[in-house]
Motif scaffolding. Sequence first.
Motif, PDB file in Angstrom:
ATOM      1  N   ALA A  22      46.762 162.453 -81.883  1.00 20.43           N
ATOM      2  CA  ALA A  22      47.238 162.258 -83.043  1.00 20.43           C
ATOM      3  C   ALA A  22      47.424 160.610 -83.233  1.00 20.43           C
ATOM      4  O   ALA A  22      47.453 159.916 -83.925  1.00 20.43           O
ATOM      5  N   LEU A  23      47.107 159.783 -81.807  1.00 25.98           N
ATOM      6  CA  LEU A  23      47.277 158.569 -81.562  1.00 25.98           C
ATOM      7  C   LEU A  23      46.030 157.731 -82.093  1.00 25.98           C
ATOM      8  O   LEU A  23      46.234 156.978 -82.686  1.00 25.98           O
ATOM      9  N   LEU A  24      44.917 158.519 -82.199  1.00 24.56           N
ATOM     10  CA  LEU A  24      43.472 158.085 -82.564  1.00 24.56           C
ATOM     11  C   LEU A  24      43.312 157.959 -83.993  1.00 24.56           C
ATOM     12  O   LEU A  24      43.514 156.975 -84.394  1.00 24.56           O
ATOM     13  N   MET A  25      44.129 159.231 -84.442  1.00 23.59           N
ATOM     14  CA  MET A  25      44.138 159.178 -86.094  1.00 23.59           C
ATOM     15  C   MET A  25      44.927 158.520 -86.104  1.00 23.59           C
ATOM     16  O   MET A  25      45.053 157.395 -87.815  1.00 23.59           O
ATOM     17  N   GLU A  26      45.942 158.517 -85.653  1.00 27.85           N
ATOM     18  CA  GLU A  26      46.813 156.807 -86.158  1.00 27.85           C
ATOM     19  C   GLU A  26      46.375 155.775 -86.245  1.00 27.85           C
ATOM     20  O   GLU A  26      46.567 154.925 -87.140  1.00 27.85           O
ATOM     21  N   VAL A  71      34.895 154.398 -81.731  1.00 28.95           N
ATOM     22  CA  VAL A  71      35.739 155.152 -81.086  1.00 28.95           C
ATOM     23  C   VAL A  71      36.421 154.687 -79.825  1.00 28.95           C
ATOM     24  O   VAL A  71      37.132 154.963 -78.535  1.00 28.95           O
ATOM     25  N   LEU A  72      34.859 155.025 -78.734  1.00 23.05           N
ATOM     26  CA  LEU A  72      34.845 154.335 -77.182  1.00 23.05           C
ATOM     27  C   LEU A  72      36.188 153.287 -76.855  1.00 23.05           C
ATOM     28  O   LEU A  72      36.219 153.200 -76.075  1.00 23.05           O
ATOM     29  N   ALA A  73      35.363 152.192 -78.018  1.00 22.57           N
ATOM     30  CA  ALA A  73      36.113 151.131 -77.589  1.00 22.57           C
ATOM     31  C   ALA A  73      37.251 151.065 -77.679  1.00 22.57           C
ATOM     32  O   ALA A  73      38.324 150.340 -77.235  1.00 22.57           O
ATOM     33  N   TYR A  83      43.649 152.801 -75.321  1.00 25.42           N
ATOM     34  CA  TYR A  83      44.745 153.855 -74.711  1.00 25.42           C
ATOM     35  C   TYR A  83      44.515 153.807 -72.932  1.00 25.42           C
ATOM     36  O   TYR A  83      45.395 154.298 -72.527  1.00 25.42           O
ATOM     37  N   ASN A  84      43.322 153.652 -72.680  1.00 27.54           N
ATOM     38  CA  ASN A  84      43.119 153.711 -71.159  1.00 27.54           C
ATOM     39  C   ASN A  84      44.000 152.261 -70.208  1.00 27.54           C
ATOM     40  O   ASN A  84      44.362 152.576 -69.441  1.00 27.54           O
ATOM     41  N   ARG A  85      43.879 151.355 -71.074  1.00 27.90           N
ATOM     42  CA  ARG A  85      43.880 149.945 -70.255  1.00 27.90           C
ATOM     43  C   ARG A  85      45.248 149.912 -70.629  1.00 27.90           C
ATOM     44  O   ARG A  85      46.014 148.437 -69.867  1.00 27.90           O
TER      45      ARG A  85
END
Length: 82
Positions: free
Chosen positions: A24-28, A45-47, A53-55
């Motif tokens: 959901a966050l990725l799509m947002e 997407v990986l960036a 997302y991770n940092r």
Amino acid sequence: MGLRQSCGRTGSRFDNAAADSFWALLMEKIGTRTWPDRATARTEVLAFIETFYNRRGLRKHRVFGCLTPAETRQRHQQDLAA
């Protein structure tokens, strides 16, 4: 390709909550964009995953001590080493 069909156990509605939240966050953030090719899409997407997302922990949660996903992974690895 080494993919798994599900992110959790069959029949457990809670197991997929983290995956659903991530998607959901990725799509947002990325939306329904189209890219010129697969390599560009993959890079962007990986960036997003590594940079945001991770940092930055856009969805830090008190259950996990308000740690980012990267901090949670690091703590887990330290616990395993101990």
